[in-house]
Enzyme design. Structure first.
Site, PDB file in Angstrom:
ATOM      1  N   GLU A  55       2.502  28.782  18.391  1.00 32.32           N
ATOM      2  CA  GLU A  55       2.679  28.679  19.843  1.00 32.32           C
ATOM      3  C   GLU A  55       1.681  29.578  20.564  1.00 32.32           C
ATOM      4  OE1 GLU A  55       4.871  29.261  17.506  1.00 32.32           O
ATOM      5  OE2 GLU A  55       6.874  28.541  18.005  1.00 32.32           O
ATOM      6  N   CYS A  90       9.612  31.884  17.960  1.00 35.37           N
ATOM      7  CA  CYS A  90      10.138  33.235  17.726  1.00 35.37           C
ATOM      8  C   CYS A  90      10.247  33.986  19.059  1.00 35.37           C
ATOM      9  CB  CYS A  90       9.248  33.999  16.749  1.00 35.37           C
ATOM     10  SG  CYS A  90       7.747  34.669  17.498  1.00 35.37           S
TER      11      CYS A  90
HETATM   12  N1  THU Z   1       5.770  31.154  12.929  1.00 35.95           N
HETATM   13  C1  THU Z   1       5.202  30.434  13.932  1.00 35.95           C
HETATM   14  O1  THU Z   1       4.058  29.982  13.820  1.00 35.95           O
HETATM   15  N2  THU Z   1       5.920  30.243  15.064  1.00 35.95           N
HETATM   16  C2  THU Z   1       7.167  30.745  15.289  1.00 35.95           C
HETATM   17  O2  THU Z   1       7.647  30.713  16.396  1.00 35.95           O
HETATM   18  C3  THU Z   1       7.916  31.297  14.152  1.00 35.95           C
HETATM   19  C4  THU Z   1       7.084  31.748  13.011  1.00 35.95           C
HETATM   20  C5  THU Z   1       4.997  31.388  11.698  1.00 35.95           C
HETATM   21  C6  THU Z   1       4.497  32.796  11.546  1.00 35.95           C
HETATM   22  C7  THU Z   1       4.353  32.917  10.062  1.00 35.95           C
HETATM   23  O3  THU Z   1       3.081  32.456   9.672  1.00 35.95           O
HETATM   24  C8  THU Z   1       5.391  31.966   9.498  1.00 35.95           C
HETATM   25  O4  THU Z   1       5.779  31.127  10.565  1.00 35.95           O
HETATM   26  C9  THU Z   1       6.606  32.649   8.915  1.00 35.95           C
HETATM   27  O5  THU Z   1       7.148  33.554   9.819  1.00 35.95           O
END
Ligand code: THU
Length: 133
Positions: A55, A90
Site C-alpha cells: 500500500e 497494516c
Molecule cells: N504487508 C503488506 O505489504 N501490506 C500490509 O498491509 C501488511 C503486510 C507485507 C509486509 C511484509 O513484506 C509481509 O507482508 C509480511 O508482513
C-alpha cells in the site's frame, strides 16, 4: 473503473512482490482522481524493518508522480503467490492512507472468497489526521 478491475490490477501488482523472507506476496492498486492507477508491491529487506508494504509502495509511486487526490485503493495478498483469506492494510499503512484520503475513502480487499468493500474509517476509526493540525 470498477472495483473488480482495480482488484485485478492489485493481483497483477502482487506478482511483482519481493518477499523472500515472509513469503507473503502483497499487491496494491491505487486509483487517483486523474484516472491513473498506481501499483505497489511489498518490498522486503534482509534487515527486516526497512520492509515497505504494498500500500505504501503504491502511495509512494503516486505521490512521486505528482498525485495528491485519490478515489480508491485495492489490496490483495497471500502466502507464496496464492490469494489468502484477506490481507487487510497494516496499521502503519492505514495511517499513511489517512494522510491523503478522507474517512470515507473506499478500500477493497480481495480475499479468496471475493472482494470486501470497506471505508478507511472502518479500518481506522477516530483517526488522527492533518485535519486537526
Ligand atoms: N504487508 C503488506 O505489504 N501490506 C500490509 O498491509 C501488511 C503486510 C507485507 C509486509 C511484509 O513484506 C509481509 O507482508 C509480511 O508482513
Amino acid at each position: 473503473m470498477t472495483k473488480e478491475e482495480l482488484c485485478t490490477l492489485a493481483k497483477e501488482a502482487m506478482k511483482k512482490s519481493y518477499s523472500p523472507y515472509s513469503g507473503c506476496t502483497v499487491g496494491a492498486a491505487l486509483l487517483a482522481e486523474s484516472g491513473k492507477v498506481y501499483l505497489g508491491c511489498n518490498i522486503e529487506n534482509a534487515s527486516f524493518s526497512p520492509t515497505i508494504c504494498a500500500e505504501r509502495s503504491a502511495f509512494a509511486s503516486a505521490i512521486s508522480a505528482g498525485e495528491r487526490s485519490f478515489k480508491a485503493l485495492a489490496v490483495t495478498g497471500g502466502k507464496n503467490g496464492e490469494i489468502d483469506g484477506a490481507f487487510y492494510p497494516c496499521g502503519v499503512c492505514r495511517q499513511v492512507i489517512r494522510e491523503f484520503c478522507a474517512d470515507d475513502f473506499p478500500i477493497y480487499v480481495l480475499g479468496k472468497d471475493g472482494i470486501i468493500s470497506l471505508r478507511l474509517k472502518d479500518l481506522l476509526p477516530y483517526s488522527f489526521s492533518n485535519e486537526v493540525m
